[in-house]
Write a protein that holds these residues in place. Structure first.
Motif, short mmCIF file in Angstrom:
data_model
loop_
_atom_site.label_atom_id
_atom_site.label_comp_id
_atom_site.label_asym_id
_atom_site.label_seq_id
_atom_site.Cartn_x
_atom_site.Cartn_y
_atom_site.Cartn_z
N GLU A 94 0.81 -1.23 -0.10
CA GLU A 94 0.02 0.03 0.09
C GLU A 94 1.02 1.09 -0.12
O GLU A 94 0.47 2.20 -0.70
CB GLU A 94 -0.80 -0.08 1.23
CG GLU A 94 -1.84 -1.07 1.25
CD GLU A 94 -1.28 -2.41 2.06
OE1 GLU A 94 -2.00 -3.55 2.24
OE2 GLU A 94 -0.03 -2.32 2.21
N ASN A 98 1.19 4.52 -3.16
CA ASN A 98 1.02 5.71 -2.72
C ASN A 98 2.22 6.79 -2.95
O ASN A 98 1.90 7.78 -3.15
CB ASN A 98 0.33 5.42 -1.16
CG ASN A 98 -1.01 5.61 -1.08
OD1 ASN A 98 -1.94 6.66 -1.37
ND2 ASN A 98 -1.48 4.29 -0.75
N GLU A 114 -3.79 7.59 -11.41
CA GLU A 114 -4.01 6.50 -10.79
C GLU A 114 -2.99 5.36 -10.58
O GLU A 114 -2.58 5.35 -11.72
CB GLU A 114 -5.47 6.03 -10.80
CG GLU A 114 -5.68 5.45 -12.42
CD GLU A 114 -7.13 5.11 -12.87
OE1 GLU A 114 -7.87 5.61 -12.28
OE2 GLU A 114 -7.14 4.00 -13.51
N TYR A 130 -5.01 0.19 -4.64
CA TYR A 130 -5.26 1.09 -5.77
C TYR A 130 -5.24 2.72 -4.98
O TYR A 130 -5.75 2.70 -4.06
CB TYR A 130 -6.45 0.83 -6.41
CG TYR A 130 -7.14 1.82 -7.13
CD1 TYR A 130 -6.81 2.07 -8.73
CD2 TYR A 130 -8.03 2.93 -6.72
CE1 TYR A 130 -7.40 2.93 -9.38
CE2 TYR A 130 -8.64 4.01 -7.44
CZ TYR A 130 -8.37 3.95 -8.76
OH TYR A 130 -8.73 4.63 -9.90
N CYS A 131 -4.76 3.73 -5.69
CA CYS A 131 -4.88 5.18 -5.12
C CYS A 131 -5.17 5.87 -6.52
O CYS A 131 -4.68 5.51 -7.45
CB CYS A 131 -3.69 5.64 -4.22
SG CYS A 131 -2.21 5.49 -4.99
N ASN A 132 -5.73 7.05 -6.17
CA ASN A 132 -5.89 7.84 -7.32
C ASN A 132 -6.04 9.59 -6.67
O ASN A 132 -6.04 9.58 -5.60
CB ASN A 132 -6.94 7.85 -8.13
CG ASN A 132 -8.46 8.05 -7.55
OD1 ASN A 132 -8.43 8.50 -6.57
ND2 ASN A 132 -9.50 7.74 -8.26
N TYR A 133 -6.03 10.52 -7.63
CA TYR A 133 -5.98 11.77 -7.50
C TYR A 133 -6.49 12.61 -8.51
O TYR A 133 -6.07 12.30 -9.66
CB TYR A 133 -4.50 12.20 -6.95
CG TYR A 133 -4.31 13.67 -7.06
CD1 TYR A 133 -4.43 14.62 -6.18
CD2 TYR A 133 -3.72 14.19 -8.44
CE1 TYR A 133 -4.24 15.90 -6.25
CE2 TYR A 133 -3.44 15.88 -8.52
CZ TYR A 133 -3.93 16.61 -7.41
OH TYR A 133 -3.54 17.84 -7.50
N MET A 148 -12.77 5.97 -7.67
CA MET A 148 -12.36 5.37 -6.42
C MET A 148 -13.59 4.52 -5.91
O MET A 148 -13.59 3.42 -5.33
CB MET A 148 -12.05 6.41 -5.27
CG MET A 148 -11.70 5.89 -3.97
SD MET A 148 -10.15 4.61 -3.85
CE MET A 148 -8.99 5.70 -4.04
#
Length: 161
Positions: A94, A98, A114, A130-133, A148
């Motif tokens: 994780e 990130n 992402e 999974y992460c996004n912005y 998300m």
């Protein structure tokens, strides 16, 4: 030499040195020739490796990075070297995704990004963080929220990688 080419030092360089630990400083950008167009750029890194911060055992993953560029774009060879720099770096799955996302946001200020890690199983379980912005106060922030919320509604077939 064009402005875009001045900022790229690794592409075509035959004396490339591979970093031995986490190295965000190797990342380079170039000017996006189409900043008014919204389009995705997708990188697939099927041979990502890092180390478990507790056991020191290697972790293997396929990392996918998708972004909508703003004014600058990440140069692919520098991204390859950057991702390679995790090879001897100890971080949880994780944390890896990130950190990758935050480093790329800092580097190029994309409209949207992402990062998805699909790690091979260890101890009988796989982890797929999974992460996004999305750029604040834009449609991209709203898109990030929607992606998300819906990102894994239709998970892929698990084939034990």
């Amino acid at each position: 030499m064009r402005e875009q080419e001045k900022s790229i030092t690794l592409l075509g360089n035959q004396g490339t040195k591979y970093p031995q630990d986490y190295a965000p400083e190797v990342l380079e950008t170039f000017v996006n020739k189409h900043p008014d167009n919204d389009y995705f750029v997708k990188f697939n890194c099927p041979e990502f490796t890092s180390l478990c911060p507790i056991t020191g055992q290697p972790d293997f993953a396929s990392i996918t990075i998708s972004y909508v560029p703003g004014e600058r774009m990440v140069e692919s060879k520098s991204l390859k070297l950057y991702l390679f720099s995790f090879r001897n770096h100890g971080d949880f799955h994780e944390d890896c995704v990130n950190v990758i996302m935050k480093d790329l946001i800092k580097l190029m200020d994309p409209k949207y990004i992402e990062v998805w890690g699909k790690f091979t199983p260890r101890g009988g379980i796989s982890i797929d963080p999974y992460c996004n912005y999305g750029r604040p106060d834009t449609k991209w922030e709203q898109m990030a929220e929607k992606r998300m919320l819906w990102h894994d509604m239709y998970p892929e077939k698990i084939d034990n990688r």
